[in-house]
Design an enzyme around this catalytic site. Structure first.
Site, PDB file in Angstrom:
ATOM      1  N   SER A 142       0.840  -1.215   0.000  1.00  0.00           N
ATOM      2  CA  SER A 142       0.000   0.000   0.000  1.00  0.00           C
ATOM      3  C   SER A 142       0.864   1.249   0.000  1.00  0.00           C
ATOM      4  CB  SER A 142      -0.879   0.006   1.256  1.00  0.00           C
ATOM      5  OG  SER A 142      -1.547   1.239   1.390  1.00  0.00           O
ATOM      6  N   TYR A 155      -1.610  -1.361  10.221  1.00  0.00           N
ATOM      7  CA  TYR A 155      -1.751  -1.502   8.767  1.00  0.00           C
ATOM      8  C   TYR A 155      -0.467  -1.049   8.069  1.00  0.00           C
ATOM      9  CZ  TYR A 155      -3.871  -1.018   4.107  1.00  0.00           C
ATOM     10  OH  TYR A 155      -4.162  -1.127   2.770  1.00  0.00           O
TER      11      TYR A 155
END
Ligand SMILES: NC(=O)c1ccc[n+]([C@@H]2O[C@H](COP(=O)([O-])OP(=O)(O)OC[C@H]3O[C@@H](n4cnc5c(N)ncnc54)[C@H](OP(=O)(O)O)[C@@H]3O)[C@@H](O)[C@H]2O)c1
Length: 260
Positions: A142, A155
C-alpha cells in the site's frame, strides 16, 4: 493468452482488488483459486469467471489462521496440482486509532492477516516453485507503507513489512527462477475497505465523506483515486513474463503520491 496452463492463487478475491485481479488473470488463461472468508462473495466471483469460460475453484478461509493458510495451499494442489502464481492480497484496515489507544489483539490480527499470511503462504508455495524453476509471488502492499497517515499503525507496519518480505524472498529466489514483487496502490475508492476507512476518517475529522475524499485526492498528482482494474493491470504485468527482469521491487500504482 499470457497465463495459459498456469494456476494463480489469489487471496482476498471475493471482492475489490482481488476480484479484479482474479477476473483479469482468468481472462488471460490462468486457472484461478479464490479464497476469502465470505463464501457468498467467492461463489459470485467464481460464477462470473466460469460463465466467461474460466477454470476456477474457491474455499472460505481466514488468513489469520495458520491452519487455514495450510488448507488453502493443500486445496489448491488437490484441485489444480500446482501453484504458479501467488497473489497475497487479502486483508482489512483495522482500527482507526492512535498508537496509544490501539488494542494489542487488533494490532496482532492486522499483522497476521497481511504480513504473517503472506509469509506463511510464500513458505508453502516456494518449494514447488523452486522444484519447477519458475513462479511468481506478488504482494499487495500500500501507499501506507511509504507515506505517513495517522491512526493506522498496524496496517502501515504490516504493509511496510510486506515490502521487506518481498525483497528478502526475491533475494533468496532470484537464482531459482522465481520472482517476488509488490504493488503499492493509492486509494482505490470503489472498494469496501476504502469506503469504510473514508467514512471513519470523515467522522473523526468532522467533515463529510465527500470532503474527506476530495482533500485526500487533491494530494495526488493525478487528483483522483485508482481503480481496482488499474491495480489488476499492474498485477498482470508483474506476474507475466513481460516483467521477467523485475524482482524485489515495489511498484506504486497511486497516480503520483509516493516517489520511492
Ligand atoms: N482500497 C484501497 O484503497 C487500497 C489501497 C492500498 C492497498 N490496498 C490493499 O488491497 C488489498 C485488497 O483490498 P480492497 O481495497 O480490495 O478491500 P476489500 O474490497 O475490503 O477486499 C478485501 C478482501 O480481503 C478479504 N479478507 C479480509 N480479511 C480477511 C481474512 N482475515 N482472511 C481472508 N480474507 C480476508 C476480504 O474478504 P472477507 O472479508 O470475506 O474475508 C476481501 O475479499 C488489501 O490488502 C488492502 O490493504 C487497498
Amino acid at each position: 493468452m499470457v497465463f495459459k496452463s498456469q494456476v494463480a492463487l489469489i487471496t482476498g478475491s471475493g471482492r475489490g482488488i482481488g476480484r479484479a485481479i482474479a477476473r483479469l488473470f482468468a481472462s488471460e488463461g490462468a486457472s484461478i483459486f479464490l479464497t476469502a472468508r465470505t463464501y457468498t462473495e467467492l461463489t459470485a466471483t467464481a460464477k462470473e469467471i466460469s460463465e466467461n469460460g474460466g477454470n476456477v475453484h474457491q474455499i472460505a478461509a481466514d488468513l489469520a489462521d495458520e491452519a487455514d493458510c495450510e488448507r488453502i495451499v493443500a486445496e489448491a494442489h488437490a484441485k489444480f496440482g500446482r501453484i504458479d502464481i501467488l497473489v497475497n492480497n487479502g486483508g482489512h484496515y483495522g482500527p482507526v486509532v492512535p498508537v496509544e489507544d490501539y488494542p494489542l489483539a487488533e494490532f496482532d490480527r492486522v499483522i497476521a492477516v497481511h504480513l504473517r499470511a503472506a509469509f506463511l503462504l510464500s513458505k508453502l508455495v516456494l518449494p514447488e516453485m523452486y522444484a519447477r524453476g519458475s513462479g511468481v509471488i506478488l504482494n499487495i502492499s500500500s501507499l501506507s507503507a511509504k507515506a505517513a497517515f495517522p491512526w493506522g499503525s498496524a496496517y502501515a507496519a504490516a504493509k511496510a513489512g510486506m515490502l521487506g518480505l518481498t525483497r528478502i524472498a526475491a533475494a533468496e529466489a532470484a537464482r531459482k527462477g522465481v520472482r517476488v514483487n509488490a504493488i503499492c496502490p493509492g486509494p482505490v475508492t470503489e472498494t469496501r475497505m476504502s469506503k469504510e476507512l473514508g467514512n471513519t476518517l470523515a467522522e473523526k475529522l468532522g467533515v463529510s465523506p465527500e470532503e474527506q475524499l476530495a482533500g485526500f485526492l487533491n494530494t495526488i498528482l493525478q487528483g483522483r483515486g485508482q481503480t481496482a482494474d488499474e491495480v489488476a493491470r499492474a498485477a498482470l504485468f508483474l506476474c507475466s513474463g513481460q516483467s521477467s527482469a523485475i524482482t524485489g521491487q515495489s511498484i506504486n500504482v497511486d497516480g503520483g503520491a509516493a516517489f520511492f
